[in-house]
Design a protein around this motif. Structure first.
Motif, PDB file in Angstrom:
ATOM      1  N   GLN A  27      -9.091  -5.759   2.480  1.00 49.62           N
ATOM      2  CA  GLN A  27      -8.888  -4.330   2.227  1.00 49.62           C
ATOM      3  C   GLN A  27      -9.173  -3.501   3.478  1.00 49.62           C
ATOM      4  N   ASN A  28     -10.216  -3.868   4.202  1.00 48.12           N
ATOM      5  CA  ASN A  28     -10.518  -3.181   5.463  1.00 48.12           C
ATOM      6  C   ASN A  28      -9.361  -3.282   6.438  1.00 48.12           C
ATOM      7  N   GLN A  29      -8.762  -4.460   6.523  1.00 52.59           N
ATOM      8  CA  GLN A  29      -7.629  -4.662   7.425  1.00 52.59           C
ATOM      9  C   GLN A  29      -6.421  -3.840   6.990  1.00 52.59           C
ATOM     10  N   LEU A  30      -6.169  -3.838   5.682  1.00 54.61           N
ATOM     11  CA  LEU A  30      -5.049  -3.048   5.165  1.00 54.61           C
ATOM     12  C   LEU A  30      -5.283  -1.559   5.382  1.00 54.61           C
ATOM     13  N   LEU A  31      -6.530  -1.129   5.261  1.00 48.77           N
ATOM     14  CA  LEU A  31      -6.847   0.284   5.473  1.00 48.77           C
ATOM     15  C   LEU A  31      -6.485   0.717   6.888  1.00 48.77           C
ATOM     16  N   GLN A  32      -6.791  -0.112   7.862  1.00 46.78           N
ATOM     17  CA  GLN A  32      -6.467   0.234   9.244  1.00 46.78           C
ATOM     18  C   GLN A  32      -4.962   0.344   9.441  1.00 46.78           C
ATOM     19  N   ARG A  97     -12.258   2.590 -14.001  1.00 48.89           N
ATOM     20  CA  ARG A  97     -11.554   3.246 -15.105  1.00 48.89           C
ATOM     21  C   ARG A  97     -10.166   3.691 -14.616  1.00 48.89           C
ATOM     22  N   PRO A  98      -9.080   3.274 -15.269  1.00 48.00           N
ATOM     23  CA  PRO A  98      -7.724   3.610 -14.805  1.00 48.00           C
ATOM     24  C   PRO A  98      -7.470   5.103 -14.627  1.00 48.00           C
ATOM     25  N   SER A  99      -7.991   5.934 -15.524  1.00 52.43           N
ATOM     26  CA  SER A  99      -7.764   7.377 -15.409  1.00 52.43           C
ATOM     27  C   SER A  99      -8.381   7.954 -14.140  1.00 52.43           C
ATOM     28  N   MET A 100      -9.313   7.216 -13.545  1.00 56.00           N
ATOM     29  CA  MET A 100      -9.924   7.669 -12.295  1.00 56.00           C
ATOM     30  C   MET A 100      -8.885   7.794 -11.182  1.00 56.00           C
ATOM     31  N   ALA A 101      -7.823   6.988 -11.250  1.00 61.02           N
ATOM     32  CA  ALA A 101      -6.790   7.022 -10.212  1.00 61.02           C
ATOM     33  C   ALA A 101      -6.125   8.392 -10.151  1.00 61.02           C
ATOM     34  N   PHE A 102      -6.004   9.051 -11.291  1.00 60.38           N
ATOM     35  CA  PHE A 102      -5.381  10.378 -11.311  1.00 60.38           C
ATOM     36  C   PHE A 102      -6.324  11.435 -10.736  1.00 60.38           C
ATOM     37  N   HIS A 103      -7.620  11.307 -11.031  1.00 58.69           N
ATOM     38  CA  HIS A 103      -8.594  12.227 -10.437  1.00 58.69           C
ATOM     39  C   HIS A 103      -8.616  12.068  -8.919  1.00 58.69           C
ATOM     40  N   LEU A 104      -8.506  10.820  -8.470  1.00 55.26           N
ATOM     41  CA  LEU A 104      -8.436  10.551  -7.029  1.00 55.26           C
ATOM     42  C   LEU A 104      -7.202  11.205  -6.419  1.00 55.26           C
ATOM     43  N   LEU A 105      -6.067  11.050  -7.090  1.00 53.72           N
ATOM     44  CA  LEU A 105      -4.816  11.625  -6.605  1.00 53.72           C
ATOM     45  C   LEU A 105      -4.915  13.147  -6.494  1.00 53.72           C
ATOM     46  N   TYR A 106      -5.426  13.784  -7.540  1.00 57.00           N
ATOM     47  CA  TYR A 106      -5.543  15.245  -7.526  1.00 57.00           C
ATOM     48  C   TYR A 106      -6.555  15.721  -6.488  1.00 57.00           C
ATOM     49  N   SER A 107      -7.652  14.987  -6.336  1.00 59.78           N
ATOM     50  CA  SER A 107      -8.668  15.379  -5.350  1.00 59.78           C
ATOM     51  C   SER A 107      -8.109  15.324  -3.933  1.00 59.78           C
ATOM     52  N   LYS A 108      -7.432  14.221  -3.612  1.00 59.23           N
ATOM     53  CA  LYS A 108      -6.856  14.074  -2.278  1.00 59.23           C
ATOM     54  C   LYS A 108      -5.726  15.080  -2.066  1.00 59.23           C
ATOM     55  N   ALA A 240       2.480   7.611  -0.919  1.00 65.08           N
ATOM     56  CA  ALA A 240       1.805   6.443  -1.473  1.00 65.08           C
ATOM     57  C   ALA A 240       0.821   5.858  -0.456  1.00 65.08           C
ATOM     58  N   VAL A 241       1.193   5.900   0.815  1.00 63.07           N
ATOM     59  CA  VAL A 241       0.289   5.432   1.869  1.00 63.07           C
ATOM     60  C   VAL A 241      -0.981   6.273   1.869  1.00 63.07           C
ATOM     61  N   HIS A 242      -0.838   7.584   1.779  1.00 64.72           N
ATOM     62  CA  HIS A 242      -2.006   8.476   1.737  1.00 64.72           C
ATOM     63  C   HIS A 242      -2.854   8.200   0.493  1.00 64.72           C
ATOM     64  N   PHE A 243      -2.199   7.928  -0.628  1.00 66.90           N
ATOM     65  CA  PHE A 243      -2.925   7.627  -1.860  1.00 66.90           C
ATOM     66  C   PHE A 243      -3.761   6.364  -1.699  1.00 66.90           C
ATOM     67  N   PHE A 244      -3.172   5.319  -1.142  1.00 70.98           N
ATOM     68  CA  PHE A 244      -3.903   4.059  -0.982  1.00 70.98           C
ATOM     69  C   PHE A 244      -5.008   4.167   0.073  1.00 70.98           C
ATOM     70  N   ILE A 245      -4.805   5.013   1.056  1.00 68.41           N
ATOM     71  CA  ILE A 245      -5.885   5.251   2.017  1.00 68.41           C
ATOM     72  C   ILE A 245      -7.099   5.827   1.282  1.00 68.41           C
ATOM     73  N   ALA A 246      -6.855   6.846   0.460  1.00 67.94           N
ATOM     74  CA  ALA A 246      -7.943   7.478  -0.284  1.00 67.94           C
ATOM     75  C   ALA A 246      -8.602   6.491  -1.241  1.00 67.94           C
ATOM     76  N   ALA A 247      -7.787   5.681  -1.938  1.00 66.91           N
ATOM     77  CA  ALA A 247      -8.316   4.718  -2.905  1.00 66.91           C
ATOM     78  C   ALA A 247      -9.157   3.643  -2.217  1.00 66.91           C
ATOM     79  N   THR A 248      -8.662   3.149  -1.084  1.00 65.86           N
ATOM     80  CA  THR A 248      -9.372   2.094  -0.368  1.00 65.86           C
ATOM     81  C   THR A 248     -10.657   2.616   0.257  1.00 65.86           C
TER      82      THR A 248
END
Length: 273
Positions: A27-32, A97-108, A240-248
């Motif tokens: 995950q660290n490698q993918l984040l970079q 929790r799956p619904s957390m992904a939406f809170h992450l999306l809105y926060s970012k 989607a790249v920005h979303f996965f950066i925030a999630a990772t």
């Protein structure tokens, strides 16, 4: 990411912990790579999609291997010892929790909207999550509502299963074992009771409950993975790249913070020399 084979005499918890740590490294490698993609002035859509495919595959591999280990020891997967107490406090059916992904999306999205407000006011597109269209927001809202409904159903299913710890079979078995102990029909060793005489009965009583927990965990992991995929389908590749950066970043940092807090607490509890 290759799965490590079971070592003879090694518990599922110990084996999966090694796999989990390898997953963090990947995950660290993918984040970079994700961060690098956002600094490229003109990343091609095909390049972004290839990177996103690799990120999705990382999640698919993780949950596929987790499912394999759950068949061996579902209790270890439900109460993962490789996570910190901080992570445990926010655990939902053995994971996030799956619904957390939406809170992450809105926060970012809110943070990026604020950062790119000047450009947006000038009619320029920032291309990130701060530039979500009304149509995208409507689709995200529908996904969120559907995810919350499925999440609630699984939570209720788990609650019903947890109540079976006090069903007739468990109450009858606990009474029978207590009577054996009282009557001295088991052997006292090392300050405890050797219950080998009833191990078979205990196993046969607990096995259906473990099977039910495994099914619930599998459905929860399926919902986690499908939630990520559904969100990505709504977003443009760069979003989607920005979303996965925030999630990772969130996953890695919370894990690090939790481990450090636990280490400090362990040191605080150590007797002074």
């Amino acid at each position: 990411m290759a799965a490590a084979p079971y070592a003879h005499g090694t518990s599922a918890s110990e084996t999966f912990k090694k796999f989990f740590e390898a997953s963090l490294t990947e995950q660290n490698q993918l984040l970079q790579e994700l961060i690098s993609a956002t600094t490229d002035s003109t990343p091609s859509e095909s390049t972004l999609r290839q990177l996103l495919d690799r990120v999705i595959k990382h999640y698919e591999d993780y949950y596929r291997y987790k499912s394999r280990w759950a068949k061996r020891d579902v209790m270890a997967m439900m109460t993962p010892a490789w996570r910190s107490s901080l992570e445990d406090a926010f655990l939902w059916i053995g994971g996030w929790r799956p619904s957390m992904a939406f809170h992450l999306l809105y926060s970012k999205a809110g943070l990026q909207l604020e950062a790119g407000l000047d450009e947006l006011l000038r009619g320029l597109s920032t291309g990130d999550l701060g530039d979500l269209s009304p149509a995208q927001l409507r689709r995200v809202d529908r996904l969120q509502r559907e995810t919350i409904r499925k999440e609630r159903d699984l939570t209720e299913t788990l609650a019903a299963q947890q109540e079976t710890v006090a069903d007739t079979s468990m109450v009858e078995l606990s009474h029978a074992v207590t009577e054996l102990i009282r009557n001295g029909e088991t052997t006292q060793t090392h300050g405890g009771w050797d219950e080998s005489a009833v191990d078979g009965l205990v196993e046969s009583t607990l096995r259906p409950k473990e099977d039910a927990l495994e099914e619930i965990l599998h459905k929860a992991d399926d919902l986690r993975l499908s939630t990520l995929k559904n969100i990505v389908e709504v977003l443009t590749p760069i979003q989607a790249v920005h979303f996965f950066i925030a999630a990772t970043e969130l996953h890695l940092r919370v894990h690090d913070w939790g481990k450090r807090r636990d280490l400090k607490e362990d040191r605080r509890r150590e007797p002074r020399q």
